[in-house]
Every structure is written in C-alpha cells, then in structure tokens.
Design a protein around this motif. Sequence first.
Motif, PDB file in Angstrom:
ATOM      1  N   LEU A  36      -7.910 -61.674 -36.679  1.00 25.62           N
ATOM      2  CA  LEU A  36      -8.851 -61.193 -35.683  1.00 25.62           C
ATOM      3  C   LEU A  36      -8.395 -59.802 -35.294  1.00 25.62           C
ATOM      4  CD1 LEU A  36     -11.217 -61.737 -33.739  1.00 25.62           C
ATOM      5  CD2 LEU A  36      -9.534 -62.662 -32.134  1.00 25.62           C
ATOM      6  N   TRP A  37      -9.233 -58.810 -35.498  1.00 19.99           N
ATOM      7  CA  TRP A  37      -8.896 -57.435 -35.138  1.00 19.99           C
ATOM      8  C   TRP A  37      -9.556 -57.109 -33.809  1.00 19.99           C
ATOM      9  CZ3 TRP A  37      -8.310 -53.173 -39.295  1.00 19.99           C
ATOM     10  CH2 TRP A  37      -7.472 -53.628 -40.318  1.00 19.99           C
ATOM     11  N   LEU A  38      -8.753 -56.621 -32.880  1.00 22.22           N
ATOM     12  CA  LEU A  38      -9.233 -56.204 -31.564  1.00 22.22           C
ATOM     13  C   LEU A  38      -9.094 -54.698 -31.482  1.00 22.22           C
ATOM     14  CD1 LEU A  38      -7.293 -58.897 -29.522  1.00 22.22           C
ATOM     15  CD2 LEU A  38      -9.652 -59.022 -30.363  1.00 22.22           C
ATOM     16  N   MET A  39     -10.214 -54.024 -31.301  1.00 22.74           N
ATOM     17  CA  MET A  39     -10.209 -52.572 -31.274  1.00 22.74           C
ATOM     18  C   MET A  39     -10.697 -52.083 -29.919  1.00 22.74           C
ATOM     19  SD  MET A  39     -11.655 -52.041 -35.103  1.00 22.74           S
ATOM     20  CE  MET A  39     -10.926 -50.449 -35.407  1.00 22.74           C
ATOM     21  N   PRO A  40      -9.963 -51.165 -29.303  1.00 24.38           N
ATOM     22  CA  PRO A  40     -10.364 -50.661 -27.988  1.00 24.38           C
ATOM     23  C   PRO A  40     -11.626 -49.818 -28.062  1.00 24.38           C
ATOM     24  CG  PRO A  40      -8.461 -49.451 -28.801  1.00 24.38           C
ATOM     25  CD  PRO A  40      -8.733 -50.543 -29.784  1.00 24.38           C
ATOM     26  N   VAL A  41     -12.412 -49.882 -27.004  1.00 22.03           N
ATOM     27  CA  VAL A  41     -13.590 -49.038 -26.852  1.00 22.03           C
ATOM     28  C   VAL A  41     -13.241 -48.034 -25.767  1.00 22.03           C
ATOM     29  CG1 VAL A  41     -16.026 -48.988 -26.201  1.00 22.03           C
ATOM     30  CG2 VAL A  41     -15.143 -50.898 -27.533  1.00 22.03           C
ATOM     31  N   SER A  42     -13.288 -46.764 -26.089  1.00 22.61           N
ATOM     32  CA  SER A  42     -12.831 -45.742 -25.145  1.00 22.61           C
ATOM     33  C   SER A  42     -13.823 -45.456 -24.028  1.00 22.61           C
ATOM     34  CB  SER A  42     -12.498 -44.447 -25.887  1.00 22.61           C
ATOM     35  OG  SER A  42     -13.642 -43.997 -26.588  1.00 22.61           O
ATOM     36  N   ASN A  43     -15.102 -45.682 -24.274  1.00 19.40           N
ATOM     37  CA  ASN A  43     -16.124 -45.393 -23.279  1.00 19.40           C
ATOM     38  C   ASN A  43     -16.918 -46.664 -22.995  1.00 19.40           C
ATOM     39  OD1 ASN A  43     -18.362 -44.553 -21.829  1.00 19.40           O
ATOM     40  ND2 ASN A  43     -18.660 -42.704 -23.027  1.00 19.40           N
ATOM     41  N   GLN A  82      -1.123 -49.174 -35.901  1.00 17.60           N
ATOM     42  CA  GLN A  82      -1.347 -47.777 -35.513  1.00 17.60           C
ATOM     43  C   GLN A  82      -2.304 -47.074 -36.464  1.00 17.60           C
ATOM     44  OE1 GLN A  82      -0.088 -46.396 -32.670  1.00 17.60           O
ATOM     45  NE2 GLN A  82      -1.330 -44.600 -33.110  1.00 17.60           N
ATOM     46  N   ALA A  83      -2.194 -47.369 -37.748  1.00 12.95           N
ATOM     47  CA  ALA A  83      -3.033 -46.704 -38.745  1.00 12.95           C
ATOM     48  C   ALA A  83      -4.522 -47.003 -38.545  1.00 12.95           C
ATOM     49  CB  ALA A  83      -2.604 -47.110 -40.150  1.00 12.95           C
ATOM     50  N   HIS A  84      -4.850 -48.207 -38.088  1.00  7.32           N
ATOM     51  CA  HIS A  84      -6.246 -48.598 -37.902  1.00  7.32           C
ATOM     52  C   HIS A  84      -6.669 -48.607 -36.436  1.00  7.32           C
ATOM     53  CE1 HIS A  84      -5.432 -50.318 -41.952  1.00  7.32           C
ATOM     54  NE2 HIS A  84      -6.646 -49.831 -42.163  1.00  7.32           N
ATOM     55  N   GLY A  85      -5.733 -48.388 -35.533  1.00  6.59           N
ATOM     56  CA  GLY A  85      -6.056 -48.392 -34.107  1.00  6.59           C
ATOM     57  C   GLY A  85      -6.556 -49.741 -33.637  1.00  6.59           C
ATOM     58  N   ALA A  86      -5.898 -50.815 -34.114  1.00  9.14           N
ATOM     59  CA  ALA A  86      -6.360 -52.168 -33.809  1.00  9.14           C
ATOM     60  C   ALA A  86      -5.188 -53.102 -33.535  1.00  9.14           C
ATOM     61  CB  ALA A  86      -7.171 -52.717 -34.975  1.00  9.14           C
ATOM     62  N   MET A  87      -5.418 -54.059 -32.651  1.00  8.11           N
ATOM     63  CA  MET A  87      -4.491 -55.153 -32.443  1.00  8.11           C
ATOM     64  C   MET A  87      -4.882 -56.230 -33.443  1.00  8.11           C
ATOM     65  SD  MET A  87      -1.948 -56.411 -30.679  1.00  8.11           S
ATOM     66  CE  MET A  87      -1.917 -55.241 -29.324  1.00  8.11           C
ATOM     67  N   ARG A  88      -3.962 -56.606 -34.317  1.00  4.29           N
ATOM     68  CA  ARG A  88      -4.246 -57.606 -35.341  1.00  4.29           C
ATOM     69  C   ARG A  88      -3.644 -58.941 -34.911  1.00  4.29           C
ATOM     70  NH1 ARG A  88      -2.821 -54.643 -40.922  1.00  4.29           N
ATOM     71  NH2 ARG A  88      -3.408 -56.702 -41.699  1.00  4.29           N
ATOM     72  N   VAL A  89      -4.507 -59.936 -34.704  1.00  7.32           N
ATOM     73  CA  VAL A  89      -4.081 -61.274 -34.325  1.00  7.32           C
ATOM     74  C   VAL A  89      -4.019 -62.088 -35.614  1.00  7.32           C
ATOM     75  CG1 VAL A  89      -4.512 -63.262 -32.856  1.00  7.32           C
ATOM     76  CG2 VAL A  89      -5.232 -60.984 -32.100  1.00  7.32           C
ATOM     77  N   LEU A  90      -2.823 -62.515 -35.981  1.00  9.23           N
ATOM     78  CA  LEU A  90      -2.584 -63.125 -37.283  1.00  9.23           C
ATOM     79  C   LEU A  90      -2.890 -64.617 -37.298  1.00  9.23           C
ATOM     80  CD1 LEU A  90       0.844 -61.372 -37.888  1.00  9.23           C
ATOM     81  CD2 LEU A  90      -1.428 -60.517 -38.437  1.00  9.23           C
ATOM     82  N   GLY A  91      -3.468 -65.094 -38.373  1.00  9.67           N
ATOM     83  CA  GLY A  91      -3.646 -66.518 -38.593  1.00  9.67           C
ATOM     84  C   GLY A  91      -4.891 -67.142 -37.989  1.00  9.67           C
TER      85      GLY A  91
END
Length: 98
Positions: A36-43, A82-91
């Motif tokens: 599960l990739w969690l990506m921040p929304v800046s606005n 850091q490369a994708h700007g995402a929190m990766r939740v594994l499994g």
Amino acid sequence: MQIEITDRAYLIIPAEMSTKYFPSDNLVALPRDGELWLMPVSNKASGGLLMKRRNLKGDRSVLLVEILEEGSSGFYEAQWDQAHGAMRVLGVGNWVNK
C-alpha cells in the motif's frame, strides 16, 4: 516503523510519522505490487483522503474501506521511499478491486 490497520479498515498513522511525511493531513492511497503506497498531497484543494486526529498524542487515522478487503487488519511494516515520495506499507494485499 509500524502502521496499524484496524478491523474496520482504518489506517492508523503515528503522530511522528504523520507530522513528518503528511503535514497537510491529506494523502492518496494506492495499491501497488502487494504493498500500500501512501503519498502526501501538498495542497488540500487537490483532493485526496483527509486524515483525522485520533487521540491526544496526535496520531492520525484515515478510512480505507473502499480500498481494503476484510481480513486486512493488523500491524504492518512501513518505510519511507524517498525516490518515489511515498510511504510504502509492506505486505498489504487484500484489495477490494483486484
């Protein structure tokens, strides 16, 4: 780092993690290759899912019932990519629309 998914499909993000990586309290959640990739929304006007304050410590929660199937609850390892700007939740791999 660990993230919890409750039996009601709430993702719980600890205060330190939410402050550091999701300062706008908005994110986008994407299923990707068993993660599960969690990506921040800046606005906030850009949309995304709104994280809500869960307790006095400042932990945040976001409802993912439209993404996760039942049986996804538990504690999962999470790492910042850091490369994708995402929190990766594994499994996490129980998606509603596979």
